[in-house]
Design a protein around this motif. Sequence first.
Motif: not given
Length: 111
Positions: A80-81, A86-87, A89-94
């Motif tokens: 889960s960590g 990874l989430r 990273f996804t938020d940042w890159q968006a």
Amino acid sequence: MTTFLPADSAAALAERLGAVRVPAAPSTAASLAAFAAALHFPDYFGGNLDALLDCLRDRPATAPPLWWCDVARLRDADPSGYRAILRVFTDWQAERPAAGRTEVYVSDTGT
């Protein structure tokens, strides 16, 4: 964009791109500390996922990509960590104006 690399090509690509190597650790807290050390986060870094996102937001668009390596250590010990980072990273890159450019390379090993 986050790109997952096979272990045999990760090191060569990371070196060619001048990527900042960030080794995962067997816990989320230790992995966040590794990001703080590798990326020279400020002393007030909170050591949590929100603080990781905040500090990543402060990276200039021209900064070299990240190579998050040895992720099998965290993925196996704390799935889960691993997914939570990874989430982030996804938020940042968006949010990044350079969307479409690989910002993070991920590999199971660091060699």
